[in-house]
Design a protein around this motif. Structure first.
Motif, PDB file in Angstrom:
ATOM      1  N   ARG A 357       0.865  -1.175   0.000  1.00 37.46           N
ATOM      2  CA  ARG A 357       0.000   0.000   0.000  1.00 37.46           C
ATOM      3  C   ARG A 357       0.904   1.227   0.000  1.00 37.46           C
ATOM      4  O   ARG A 357       2.041   1.161   0.441  1.00 37.46           O
ATOM      5  N   TYR A 358       0.382   2.344  -0.511  1.00 38.68           N
ATOM      6  CA  TYR A 358       1.226   3.524  -0.625  1.00 38.68           C
ATOM      7  C   TYR A 358       0.528   4.790  -0.141  1.00 38.68           C
ATOM      8  O   TYR A 358      -0.693   4.915  -0.198  1.00 38.68           O
ATOM      9  N   TYR A 359       1.388   5.703   0.332  1.00 39.98           N
ATOM     10  CA  TYR A 359       1.008   7.081   0.683  1.00 39.98           C
ATOM     11  C   TYR A 359       1.702   7.971  -0.320  1.00 39.98           C
ATOM     12  O   TYR A 359       2.906   7.808  -0.562  1.00 39.98           O
ATOM     13  N   MET A 360       0.962   8.901  -0.915  1.00 36.64           N
ATOM     14  CA  MET A 360       1.620   9.852  -1.806  1.00 36.64           C
ATOM     15  C   MET A 360       1.104  11.258  -1.528  1.00 36.64           C
ATOM     16  O   MET A 360      -0.082  11.474  -1.299  1.00 36.64           O
ATOM     17  N   ILE A 404      -2.927  11.015  -0.897  1.00 35.61           N
ATOM     18  CA  ILE A 404      -3.653   9.867  -1.428  1.00 35.61           C
ATOM     19  C   ILE A 404      -3.044   8.606  -0.845  1.00 35.61           C
ATOM     20  O   ILE A 404      -1.821   8.456  -0.823  1.00 35.61           O
ATOM     21  N   THR A 405      -3.874   7.713  -0.353  1.00 29.24           N
ATOM     22  CA  THR A 405      -3.399   6.391   0.044  1.00 29.24           C
ATOM     23  C   THR A 405      -4.040   5.357  -0.870  1.00 29.24           C
ATOM     24  O   THR A 405      -5.170   5.539  -1.326  1.00 29.24           O
ATOM     25  N   THR A 406      -3.299   4.291  -1.144  1.00 24.31           N
ATOM     26  CA  THR A 406      -3.784   3.291  -2.086  1.00 24.31           C
ATOM     27  C   THR A 406      -3.929   1.929  -1.415  1.00 24.31           C
ATOM     28  O   THR A 406      -3.407   1.698  -0.324  1.00 24.31           O
ATOM     29  N   HIS A 407      -4.635   1.042  -2.102  1.00 28.05           N
ATOM     30  CA  HIS A 407      -4.603  -0.371  -1.746  1.00 28.05           C
ATOM     31  C   HIS A 407      -3.323  -0.965  -2.345  1.00 28.05           C
ATOM     32  O   HIS A 407      -2.515  -0.255  -2.948  1.00 28.05           O
ATOM     33  N   HIS A 408      -3.124  -2.254  -2.178  1.00 28.67           N
ATOM     34  CA  HIS A 408      -1.883  -2.884  -2.639  1.00 28.67           C
ATOM     35  C   HIS A 408      -1.693  -2.714  -4.146  1.00 28.67           C
ATOM     36  O   HIS A 408      -2.626  -2.858  -4.935  1.00 28.67           O
ATOM     37  N   GLU A 429       3.743  19.292  -8.144  1.00 23.93           N
ATOM     38  CA  GLU A 429       4.828  18.466  -7.619  1.00 23.93           C
ATOM     39  C   GLU A 429       4.266  17.184  -7.022  1.00 23.93           C
ATOM     40  O   GLU A 429       3.203  17.206  -6.387  1.00 23.93           O
ATOM     41  N   VAL A 430       4.958  16.078  -7.267  1.00 24.90           N
ATOM     42  CA  VAL A 430       4.707  14.832  -6.525  1.00 24.90           C
ATOM     43  C   VAL A 430       5.738  14.785  -5.425  1.00 24.90           C
ATOM     44  O   VAL A 430       6.941  14.680  -5.682  1.00 24.90           O
ATOM     45  N   GLY A 431       5.279  14.919  -4.181  1.00 28.69           N
ATOM     46  CA  GLY A 431       6.181  14.931  -3.046  1.00 28.69           C
ATOM     47  C   GLY A 431       6.574  13.515  -2.658  1.00 28.69           C
ATOM     48  O   GLY A 431       6.797  12.662  -3.526  1.00 28.69           O
TER      49      GLY A 431
END
Length: 438
Positions: A357-360, A404-408, A429-431
Protein backbone atom coordinates in the motif's frame (compact mmCIF):
# COMPACT_ATOMS: atom_id res chain seq x y z
CA UNK A 1 45.35 -25.08 0.64
CA UNK A 2 44.74 -25.44 4.38
CA UNK A 3 43.61 -28.89 5.47
CA UNK A 4 40.46 -29.23 7.59
CA UNK A 5 41.14 -29.25 11.33
CA UNK A 6 39.88 -32.10 13.54
CA UNK A 7 37.05 -31.06 15.82
CA UNK A 8 38.22 -33.02 18.86
CA UNK A 9 41.21 -31.34 20.47
CA UNK A 10 42.83 -31.37 23.93
CA UNK A 11 40.90 -29.24 26.43
CA UNK A 12 43.14 -26.30 27.42
CA UNK A 13 43.73 -25.22 31.01
CA UNK A 14 42.42 -21.75 30.08
CA UNK A 15 40.50 -20.32 27.12
CA UNK A 16 42.78 -17.94 25.23
CA UNK A 17 41.24 -14.92 23.49
CA UNK A 18 42.61 -12.47 20.96
CA UNK A 19 40.81 -9.11 20.60
CA UNK A 20 41.05 -7.45 17.19
CA UNK A 21 40.34 -3.76 17.66
CA UNK A 22 39.94 -2.85 21.33
CA UNK A 23 38.16 0.44 20.55
CA UNK A 24 34.78 1.53 21.96
CA UNK A 25 33.13 -1.88 21.92
CA UNK A 26 36.41 -3.74 22.36
CA UNK A 27 37.28 -1.78 25.50
CA UNK A 28 33.81 -2.63 26.83
CA UNK A 29 34.49 -6.33 26.24
CA UNK A 30 37.89 -6.07 27.95
CA UNK A 31 36.35 -4.29 30.96
CA UNK A 32 33.53 -6.82 31.25
CA UNK A 33 35.98 -9.73 31.09
CA UNK A 34 38.11 -8.13 33.80
CA UNK A 35 35.14 -7.40 36.08
CA UNK A 36 33.48 -10.78 35.53
CA UNK A 37 36.55 -12.99 35.57
CA UNK A 38 35.35 -15.21 38.42
CA UNK A 39 31.76 -15.45 37.17
CA UNK A 40 32.71 -16.27 33.59
CA UNK A 41 35.31 -18.80 34.71
CA UNK A 42 32.68 -20.58 36.82
CA UNK A 43 30.23 -20.62 33.90
CA UNK A 44 32.77 -22.07 31.48
CA UNK A 45 34.74 -24.32 33.80
CA UNK A 46 38.02 -22.72 32.74
CA UNK A 47 39.36 -19.16 33.13
CA UNK A 48 39.12 -16.82 30.14
CA UNK A 49 42.42 -15.12 29.32
CA UNK A 50 43.10 -12.29 26.86
CA UNK A 51 46.38 -13.37 25.30
CA UNK A 52 46.61 -10.93 22.41
CA UNK A 53 45.15 -7.59 21.32
CA UNK A 54 45.57 -6.25 17.79
CA UNK A 55 45.82 -2.44 17.57
CA UNK A 56 47.07 0.18 15.15
CA UNK A 57 49.19 2.10 17.65
CA UNK A 58 51.13 -0.10 20.07
CA UNK A 59 52.54 2.91 21.93
CA UNK A 60 49.16 3.98 23.27
CA UNK A 61 48.28 2.65 26.73
CA UNK A 62 44.96 0.80 27.02
CA UNK A 63 43.01 0.06 30.18
CA UNK A 64 42.99 -3.62 31.11
CA UNK A 65 45.60 -4.64 28.51
CA UNK A 66 49.22 -5.28 29.43
CA UNK A 67 51.65 -3.83 26.88
CA UNK A 68 53.21 -7.28 26.43
CA UNK A 69 50.09 -8.68 24.75
CA UNK A 70 49.46 -5.71 22.45
CA UNK A 71 50.56 -6.06 18.83
CA UNK A 72 50.00 -4.41 15.46
CA UNK A 73 50.86 -7.62 13.58
CA UNK A 74 48.02 -10.08 12.99
CA UNK A 75 50.55 -12.88 12.39
CA UNK A 76 51.45 -12.71 16.10
CA UNK A 77 47.95 -13.94 16.87
CA UNK A 78 48.12 -16.83 14.43
CA UNK A 79 51.51 -17.76 15.88
CA UNK A 80 50.12 -18.13 19.41
CA UNK A 81 48.95 -21.75 19.86
CA UNK A 82 47.08 -20.85 23.06
CA UNK A 83 44.57 -18.54 21.32
CA UNK A 84 41.37 -20.52 20.77
CA UNK A 85 38.91 -17.68 20.10
CA UNK A 86 39.47 -14.58 17.97
CA UNK A 87 37.10 -11.68 18.72
CA UNK A 88 36.91 -9.31 15.73
CA UNK A 89 35.68 -5.79 16.65
CA UNK A 90 37.52 -3.71 14.05
CA UNK A 91 34.56 -2.72 11.89
CA UNK A 92 34.60 -2.09 8.11
CA UNK A 93 35.06 -4.85 5.56
CA UNK A 94 38.83 -4.84 5.14
CA UNK A 95 41.11 -6.12 6.59
CA UNK A 96 38.57 -7.63 9.01
CA UNK A 97 37.25 -10.09 6.42
CA UNK A 98 40.72 -11.41 5.63
CA UNK A 99 41.58 -11.73 9.33
CA UNK A 100 38.38 -13.65 10.07
CA UNK A 101 39.03 -16.03 7.17
CA UNK A 102 42.63 -16.62 8.24
CA UNK A 103 41.62 -17.23 11.85
CA UNK A 104 38.97 -19.78 10.83
CA UNK A 105 41.34 -21.54 8.44
CA UNK A 106 43.90 -21.81 11.26
CA UNK A 107 41.39 -23.75 13.36
CA UNK A 108 40.34 -20.91 15.65
CA UNK A 109 36.79 -19.99 16.54
CA UNK A 110 35.71 -16.43 15.70
CA UNK A 111 33.23 -14.03 17.29
CA UNK A 112 32.47 -10.87 15.31
CA UNK A 113 30.23 -7.83 15.53
CA UNK A 114 30.95 -6.90 11.91
CA UNK A 115 27.67 -6.43 10.04
CA UNK A 116 29.31 -5.40 6.77
CA UNK A 117 31.51 -8.50 6.59
CA UNK A 118 28.69 -10.86 7.59
CA UNK A 119 26.26 -9.25 5.13
CA UNK A 120 28.67 -9.44 2.20
CA UNK A 121 30.55 -12.68 2.95
CA UNK A 122 28.70 -14.44 5.76
CA UNK A 123 27.73 -17.58 3.83
CA UNK A 124 31.30 -17.95 2.56
CA UNK A 125 32.86 -17.53 6.00
CA UNK A 126 30.38 -19.89 7.64
CA UNK A 127 31.33 -22.54 5.07
CA UNK A 128 35.02 -22.04 5.92
CA UNK A 129 34.20 -22.38 9.62
CA UNK A 130 32.30 -25.62 8.98
CA UNK A 131 35.15 -27.00 6.88
CA UNK A 132 37.63 -26.46 9.72
CA UNK A 133 35.30 -27.65 12.49
CA UNK A 134 35.16 -24.29 14.25
CA UNK A 135 32.38 -21.83 14.97
CA UNK A 136 31.73 -18.33 13.64
CA UNK A 137 29.23 -16.48 15.85
CA UNK A 138 27.93 -12.97 15.17
CA UNK A 139 25.11 -12.08 17.57
CA UNK A 140 26.34 -8.49 17.93
CA UNK A 141 26.22 -7.80 14.17
CA UNK A 142 22.47 -7.06 14.30
CA UNK A 143 20.64 -5.23 17.05
CA UNK A 144 23.53 -4.67 19.47
CA UNK A 145 22.38 -6.21 22.74
CA UNK A 146 19.14 -7.69 21.41
CA UNK A 147 19.36 -11.49 21.21
CA UNK A 148 18.02 -12.23 17.72
CA UNK A 149 20.73 -14.17 15.84
CA UNK A 150 20.74 -16.98 18.42
CA UNK A 151 16.94 -17.39 18.48
CA UNK A 152 16.86 -17.57 14.68
CA UNK A 153 19.75 -20.06 14.68
CA UNK A 154 18.31 -22.34 17.37
CA UNK A 155 15.09 -21.50 19.21
CA UNK A 156 12.98 -20.85 16.10
CA UNK A 157 14.46 -23.59 13.89
CA UNK A 158 11.24 -25.62 14.06
CA UNK A 159 9.38 -22.74 12.38
CA UNK A 160 8.88 -21.90 8.75
CA UNK A 161 9.79 -18.21 8.99
CA UNK A 162 7.83 -16.15 6.47
CA UNK A 163 8.62 -12.56 7.44
CA UNK A 164 11.10 -10.39 9.33
CA UNK A 165 10.22 -6.76 10.02
CA UNK A 166 12.70 -4.64 11.94
CA UNK A 167 13.77 -1.24 13.17
CA UNK A 168 17.51 -1.80 13.23
CA UNK A 169 19.17 1.60 13.07
CA UNK A 170 19.15 3.61 16.28
CA UNK A 171 20.30 6.86 14.65
CA UNK A 172 17.40 7.10 12.24
CA UNK A 173 14.89 5.87 14.80
CA UNK A 174 15.99 8.62 17.18
CA UNK A 175 15.63 11.21 14.41
CA UNK A 176 12.23 9.99 13.22
CA UNK A 177 10.93 9.85 16.78
CA UNK A 178 11.94 13.49 17.24
CA UNK A 179 10.31 14.51 13.96
CA UNK A 180 7.09 12.75 14.95
CA UNK A 181 6.93 14.07 18.51
CA UNK A 182 8.31 17.59 18.06
CA UNK A 183 7.28 18.44 14.52
CA UNK A 184 10.86 19.21 13.48
CA UNK A 185 12.23 18.91 9.97
CA UNK A 186 14.97 16.52 8.88
CA UNK A 187 17.89 18.98 9.17
CA UNK A 188 16.98 19.91 12.74
CA UNK A 189 16.57 16.26 13.75
CA UNK A 190 19.95 15.35 12.23
CA UNK A 191 21.75 18.24 13.95
CA UNK A 192 20.32 17.18 17.31
CA UNK A 193 21.32 13.54 16.77
CA UNK A 194 24.86 14.64 15.87
CA UNK A 195 25.06 16.93 18.92
CA UNK A 196 24.18 13.99 21.18
CA UNK A 197 26.62 11.63 19.45
CA UNK A 198 23.90 9.39 17.97
CA UNK A 199 24.76 10.37 14.39
CA UNK A 200 28.20 10.43 12.78
CA UNK A 201 29.61 13.63 11.20
CA UNK A 202 28.97 11.85 7.89
CA UNK A 203 25.58 10.19 8.52
CA UNK A 204 25.19 8.68 5.04
CA UNK A 205 25.35 5.01 6.08
CA UNK A 206 22.54 5.56 8.58
CA UNK A 207 20.20 8.03 6.88
CA UNK A 208 20.40 6.36 3.46
CA UNK A 209 19.58 2.94 4.92
CA UNK A 210 22.95 1.33 4.12
CA UNK A 211 23.58 0.17 7.70
CA UNK A 212 20.08 -1.29 7.93
CA UNK A 213 20.47 -3.06 4.56
CA UNK A 214 23.54 -4.92 5.88
CA UNK A 215 21.64 -6.06 8.94
CA UNK A 216 18.57 -7.08 6.92
CA UNK A 217 20.74 -9.17 4.57
CA UNK A 218 22.03 -11.07 7.62
CA UNK A 219 18.53 -11.57 9.01
CA UNK A 220 17.21 -12.84 5.66
CA UNK A 221 20.00 -15.41 5.49
CA UNK A 222 19.13 -16.72 8.95
CA UNK A 223 15.36 -16.54 8.63
CA UNK A 224 14.91 -17.88 5.11
CA UNK A 225 18.22 -19.73 4.54
CA UNK A 226 18.70 -17.68 1.39
CA UNK A 227 21.80 -15.61 0.58
CA UNK A 228 20.69 -11.99 0.10
CA UNK A 229 23.39 -9.49 -0.87
CA UNK A 230 23.11 -5.96 0.56
CA UNK A 231 22.83 -4.51 -2.95
CA UNK A 232 19.78 -6.72 -3.58
CA UNK A 233 17.91 -4.93 -0.79
CA UNK A 234 15.64 -2.21 -2.18
CA UNK A 235 16.67 0.92 -0.30
CA UNK A 236 15.18 4.37 0.33
CA UNK A 237 16.60 6.80 2.88
CA UNK A 238 14.92 9.33 5.17
CA UNK A 239 16.54 12.53 3.88
CA UNK A 240 13.45 13.72 1.95
CA UNK A 241 11.00 13.35 4.84
CA UNK A 242 9.52 16.58 6.14
CA UNK A 243 7.53 17.68 9.18
CA UNK A 244 4.33 17.75 7.11
CA UNK A 245 4.67 14.01 6.32
CA UNK A 246 4.51 13.29 10.04
CA UNK A 247 1.54 15.64 10.50
CA UNK A 248 -0.35 13.93 7.70
CA UNK A 249 0.59 10.46 8.95
CA UNK A 250 -0.67 11.40 12.43
CA UNK A 251 -3.96 12.56 10.97
CA UNK A 252 -4.32 9.22 9.19
CA UNK A 253 -3.57 7.28 12.41
CA UNK A 254 0.02 6.36 11.49
CA UNK A 255 3.62 7.16 12.33
CA UNK A 256 6.72 6.81 10.14
CA UNK A 257 9.60 4.42 10.82
CA UNK A 258 12.58 3.27 8.76
CA UNK A 259 11.50 -0.35 8.35
CA UNK A 260 13.73 -3.19 7.21
CA UNK A 261 11.45 -5.89 5.81
CA UNK A 262 12.13 -9.34 4.43
CA UNK A 263 9.38 -11.68 3.20
CA UNK A 264 8.99 -14.90 1.29
CA UNK A 265 6.71 -14.06 -1.64
CA UNK A 266 5.94 -16.02 -4.83
CA UNK A 267 8.86 -18.41 -4.50
CA UNK A 268 11.42 -15.71 -3.76
CA UNK A 269 12.51 -13.10 -1.25
CA UNK A 270 11.35 -9.49 -1.07
CA UNK A 271 13.80 -7.34 0.91
CA UNK A 272 13.56 -3.59 1.47
CA UNK A 273 14.69 -0.79 3.76
CA UNK A 274 12.44 2.25 3.46
CA UNK A 275 10.54 4.86 5.49
CA UNK A 276 7.13 3.31 6.05
CA UNK A 277 3.82 4.40 7.55
CA UNK A 278 2.86 2.09 10.44
CA UNK A 279 -0.52 2.14 12.19
CA UNK A 280 -0.03 3.67 15.64
CA UNK A 281 -1.52 0.66 17.44
CA UNK A 282 1.15 -1.68 16.00
CA UNK A 283 3.93 -2.73 18.43
CA UNK A 284 6.70 -1.49 16.09
CA UNK A 285 5.10 1.98 16.01
CA UNK A 286 5.85 2.28 19.73
CA UNK A 287 9.59 1.56 19.38
CA UNK A 288 11.03 5.04 19.93
CA UNK A 289 14.35 6.81 20.40
CA UNK A 290 17.51 4.77 19.92
CA UNK A 291 15.76 1.46 20.61
CA UNK A 292 15.83 -1.32 18.01
CA UNK A 293 13.27 -4.07 17.46
CA UNK A 294 13.02 -7.20 15.33
CA UNK A 295 9.65 -8.85 14.65
CA UNK A 296 9.62 -12.40 13.32
CA UNK A 297 6.65 -14.36 11.95
CA UNK A 298 6.72 -18.16 12.01
CA UNK A 299 4.13 -20.83 11.30
CA UNK A 300 4.31 -22.31 14.82
CA UNK A 301 5.27 -19.42 17.06
CA UNK A 302 3.18 -16.78 15.29
CA UNK A 303 4.53 -13.27 15.70
CA UNK A 304 7.32 -12.55 18.21
CA UNK A 305 9.10 -9.28 18.94
CA UNK A 306 12.62 -8.70 20.26
CA UNK A 307 13.30 -5.17 21.49
CA UNK A 308 16.16 -3.37 23.24
CA UNK A 309 19.17 -1.12 22.92
CA UNK A 310 20.68 -1.59 19.51
CA UNK A 311 24.05 0.07 19.97
CA UNK A 312 26.61 1.19 22.53
CA UNK A 313 29.57 -0.48 24.22
CA UNK A 314 27.65 -2.28 26.96
CA UNK A 315 24.76 -3.76 24.94
CA UNK A 316 27.13 -4.86 22.16
CA UNK A 317 29.59 -6.31 24.70
CA UNK A 318 26.71 -8.34 26.13
CA UNK A 319 26.15 -10.05 22.78
CA UNK A 320 29.86 -10.48 22.04
CA UNK A 321 30.51 -12.11 25.40
CA UNK A 322 27.47 -14.37 25.09
CA UNK A 323 29.03 -15.77 21.90
CA UNK A 324 32.45 -16.08 23.55
CA UNK A 325 30.99 -17.97 26.51
CA UNK A 326 28.96 -20.23 24.21
CA UNK A 327 32.09 -21.24 22.28
CA UNK A 328 34.21 -21.55 25.44
CA UNK A 329 31.72 -23.98 26.97
CA UNK A 330 31.76 -26.02 23.76
CA UNK A 331 35.56 -26.21 23.93
CA UNK A 332 35.55 -27.36 27.56
CA UNK A 333 32.64 -29.75 26.97
CA UNK A 334 34.29 -31.12 23.81
CA UNK A 335 31.14 -30.52 21.81
CA UNK A 336 31.41 -30.73 18.06
CA UNK A 337 30.41 -27.55 16.19
CA UNK A 338 26.98 -27.92 14.54
CA UNK A 339 26.78 -28.57 10.83
CA UNK A 340 26.27 -25.50 8.65
CA UNK A 341 22.72 -25.05 7.36
CA UNK A 342 22.65 -25.11 3.56
CA UNK A 343 21.24 -22.04 1.85
CA UNK A 344 18.38 -22.39 -0.62
CA UNK A 345 18.56 -21.09 -4.17
CA UNK A 346 15.71 -18.56 -4.30
CA UNK A 347 15.53 -15.33 -6.32
CA UNK A 348 15.51 -11.92 -4.66
CA UNK A 349 12.68 -10.03 -6.33
CA UNK A 350 13.46 -6.55 -7.74
CA UNK A 351 11.54 -3.50 -6.41
CA UNK A 352 9.23 -3.55 -9.45
CA UNK A 353 7.75 -6.83 -8.14
CA UNK A 354 7.25 -5.59 -4.57
CA UNK A 355 3.62 -5.10 -3.56
CA UNK A 356 2.57 -2.56 -0.96
CA UNK A 357 0.00 0.00 0.00
CA UNK A 358 1.23 3.52 -0.63
CA UNK A 359 1.01 7.08 0.68
CA UNK A 360 1.62 9.85 -1.81
CA UNK A 361 1.72 13.60 -1.26
CA UNK A 362 0.83 15.61 -4.37
CA UNK A 363 0.66 19.40 -4.86
CA UNK A 364 -1.88 20.29 -7.54
CA UNK A 365 -3.66 23.28 -9.06
CA UNK A 366 -6.71 24.04 -6.93
CA UNK A 367 -9.34 23.49 -9.61
CA UNK A 368 -12.10 21.01 -10.47
CA UNK A 369 -11.48 17.52 -11.93
CA UNK A 370 -7.86 17.26 -10.75
CA UNK A 371 -8.53 14.26 -8.55
CA UNK A 372 -10.54 12.59 -11.31
CA UNK A 373 -7.58 12.82 -13.69
CA UNK A 374 -5.19 11.39 -11.09
CA UNK A 375 -7.65 8.66 -10.17
CA UNK A 376 -8.04 7.79 -13.84
CA UNK A 377 -4.30 7.25 -14.26
CA UNK A 378 -4.14 5.12 -11.12
CA UNK A 379 -7.14 3.11 -12.26
CA UNK A 380 -5.55 2.38 -15.63
CA UNK A 381 -2.64 0.82 -13.71
CA UNK A 382 -5.05 -1.18 -11.53
CA UNK A 383 -4.20 0.89 -8.46
CA UNK A 384 -7.26 1.62 -6.36
CA UNK A 385 -7.47 4.62 -4.04
CA UNK A 386 -8.13 3.88 -0.37
CA UNK A 387 -8.47 7.52 0.69
CA UNK A 388 -7.81 11.05 -0.52
CA UNK A 389 -7.64 14.06 1.78
CA UNK A 390 -6.96 17.69 0.89
CA UNK A 391 -4.76 18.90 3.75
CA UNK A 392 -3.48 22.35 2.76
CA UNK A 393 -4.30 25.08 0.25
CA UNK A 394 -2.25 28.06 -0.85
CA UNK A 395 -4.69 30.69 -2.12
CA UNK A 396 -1.94 32.99 -3.34
CA UNK A 397 -0.41 30.23 -5.48
CA UNK A 398 -3.74 28.63 -6.33
CA UNK A 399 -2.57 25.21 -5.20
CA UNK A 400 -3.74 22.45 -2.87
CA UNK A 401 -1.92 19.54 -1.29
CA UNK A 402 -3.54 16.12 -1.59
CA UNK A 403 -2.59 13.03 0.36
CA UNK A 404 -3.65 9.87 -1.43
CA UNK A 405 -3.40 6.39 0.04
CA UNK A 406 -3.78 3.29 -2.09
CA UNK A 407 -4.60 -0.37 -1.75
CA UNK A 408 -1.88 -2.88 -2.64
CA UNK A 409 -0.06 -2.27 -5.91
CA UNK A 410 3.24 -3.40 -7.42
CA UNK A 411 6.24 -1.13 -7.61
CA UNK A 412 6.16 -1.36 -11.41
CA UNK A 413 2.54 -0.20 -11.58
CA UNK A 414 3.17 2.63 -9.16
CA UNK A 415 6.27 3.89 -10.99
CA UNK A 416 4.41 3.93 -14.31
CA UNK A 417 1.46 5.79 -12.79
CA UNK A 418 3.69 8.35 -11.08
CA UNK A 419 5.46 9.14 -14.35
CA UNK A 420 2.08 9.97 -15.95
CA UNK A 421 0.86 11.92 -12.91
CA UNK A 422 4.00 14.07 -12.88
CA UNK A 423 3.37 14.91 -16.56
CA UNK A 424 -0.11 16.32 -15.88
CA UNK A 425 -0.38 20.10 -16.38
CA UNK A 426 -2.40 20.38 -13.14
CA UNK A 427 0.28 18.70 -11.01
CA UNK A 428 2.80 21.08 -9.50
CA UNK A 429 4.83 18.47 -7.62
CA UNK A 430 4.71 14.83 -6.52
CA UNK A 431 6.18 14.93 -3.05
CA UNK A 432 7.05 11.94 -0.93
CA UNK A 433 5.76 8.51 -1.93
CA UNK A 434 6.04 6.09 1.00
CA UNK A 435 5.13 2.48 1.64
CA UNK A 436 2.42 1.68 4.18
CA UNK A 437 2.68 -1.40 6.36
CA UNK A 438 -0.16 -3.91 6.38
Amino acid sequence: MTSPRPWRRPVPSSIGLAILGPGNVGSGVVAALRNGVARYGAQVGRPLEIRRALVRDVTRARDGLDASIVTSNFEDILADPDVQIVVELMGAEHPAREYIEAALASGRHVVTANKEVMAKAGSELLAIAAKHNVRLLYEASVGGGIPVISPLSRDLLANDITAVTAIINGTTNYMLTGMAQSGTDYDVALAEAQRLGYAEPDPTADVEGIDASYKLAILCGLAFHVAVAPDEVARQGITKLGAKDFRYAEALGYTIKLLATGRLVDGGVVASVQPTLIAKDEPLAKVDGVLNAVQIEGDLVGRVLFQGRGAGANPTSSSVLADVLDIARDIVGERRPPEAIEYRKLPVHPPAMHSSRYYMRVTVSDQPSVLARIAGILGEREISIASCIQFETDDSAGTAELVITTHHATGAALDAALAEIRALDVVVEVGNVLAMAG
